[in-house]
Design an enzyme around this catalytic site. Sequence first.
Site, mmCIF file in Angstrom:
data_model
loop_
_atom_site.group_PDB
_atom_site.id
_atom_site.type_symbol
_atom_site.label_atom_id
_atom_site.label_comp_id
_atom_site.label_asym_id
_atom_site.label_seq_id
_atom_site.Cartn_x
_atom_site.Cartn_y
_atom_site.Cartn_z
ATOM 1 C CG ASP A 1 -0.327 -0.559 2.477
ATOM 2 O OD1 ASP A 1 0.919 -0.509 2.600
ATOM 3 O OD2 ASP A 1 -1.056 -1.045 3.345
ATOM 4 C CG ASP B 1 -9.098 -1.057 11.627
ATOM 5 O OD1 ASP B 1 -8.181 -1.816 11.226
ATOM 6 O OD2 ASP B 1 -9.437 -0.032 11.003
ATOM 7 C CG HIS C 1 -6.056 -2.187 8.601
ATOM 8 N ND1 HIS C 1 -6.161 -0.913 9.106
ATOM 9 C CD2 HIS C 1 -4.746 -2.505 8.755
ATOM 10 C CE1 HIS C 1 -4.984 -0.490 9.530
ATOM 11 N NE2 HIS C 1 -4.107 -1.452 9.331
ATOM 12 C CD GLU D 1 -8.714 1.078 7.662
ATOM 13 O OE1 GLU D 1 -8.787 0.090 8.433
ATOM 14 O OE2 GLU D 1 -8.023 2.084 7.922
HETATM 15 C C1 F6R Z 1 1.247 -1.417 6.129
HETATM 16 C C2 F6R Z 1 0.035 -2.189 6.218
HETATM 17 C C3 F6R Z 1 -0.815 -2.203 7.428
HETATM 18 C C4 F6R Z 1 -0.033 -2.508 8.699
HETATM 19 C C5 F6R Z 1 -0.945 -2.472 9.919
HETATM 20 C C6 F6R Z 1 -0.207 -2.765 11.205
HETATM 21 O O1 F6R Z 1 1.859 -1.630 4.864
HETATM 22 O O2 F6R Z 1 -0.291 -2.829 5.275
HETATM 23 O O3 F6R Z 1 -1.831 -3.154 7.295
HETATM 24 O O4 F6R Z 1 0.562 -3.776 8.571
HETATM 25 O O5 F6R Z 1 -1.539 -1.217 10.000
HETATM 26 O O6 F6R Z 1 0.717 -1.746 11.418
HETATM 27 P P1 F6R Z 1 1.871 -1.903 12.511
HETATM 28 O O7 F6R Z 1 2.708 -3.036 12.049
HETATM 29 O O8 F6R Z 1 2.598 -0.607 12.459
HETATM 30 O O9 F6R Z 1 1.189 -2.182 13.799
#
Ligand code: F6R
Length: 260
Positions: A66, A135, A137, A142
Amino acid sequence: MEVVIAPAEELAVLAADAIEALLRRDPATVLGLATGSSPLRVYDELARRHREDGLSFADARGFMLDEYVGLDAAHPQRYRNVIETEIASRVEWPADQVSGPDGLADDIPAACAAYERAIADAGGVDLQLLGIGTDGHIAFNEPGSSLASRTRIKTLTAQTRVDNARFFGDDVDQVPTHCLTQGLGTIMQARHLVLLATGRQKAEAVHQLVEGPISAMWPGTVMQLHPHATVLVDDAAASRLQLGDYYRQTFASKPDWQGL
Ligand code: F6R
């Protein structure tokens, strides 16, 4: 789905082992890259193996999950720059072999379609690293995301923007409101999914991902439909798993040669 519960350092070694095995078997392996905190120990371990054991990324391809929309090209939190800093530059990965969705494109639908084509033209992703949001995702799909979605623009939830404010000087207003993200359908085409989660704040999302009903409300639950999905969690992130003892026992009795 395989669930491994271990300290964070051991989880990183397991993920790096799986990536190294692929690279040694096929130097032109296609890796799926996540940003955020969860993969950082894996990137540290891969950088060490590159430095000390000559693990080569020279022929590998990388595709990011992303990208934020609208962050200027030099912004340190632009995910393409984060990936450069955290992994690509440390393993001397040629820049033109690592791609992400173009968050600065004028024509966003065309950029998303081009990204899907690029992944397909590379032969698809062999191993996709993932984190999970509080959440639920994965990538930035989301809650409410179609389980069949492809790369597209998404609006970040208020929760995700609060969670990510730590990367923007704790100022939630600096966190972009939109992103481009691989869809759940895109991610599900990777041949092996490896998700890392640590910390108690991830416990409910991990419980839902592994043991909840498959639902767009907890987008990570789509991974239950994948034939080769691995969930690597520490004790805190595993603390709400109903079958935690069973996952521990299963992994403890697994032969070493089997890998992830
Ligand atoms: C980032 C991504 C997100 C993160 C998620 C967890 O490329 O795809 O899904 O993996 O928000 O973020 P952290 O690892 O910072 O807790």
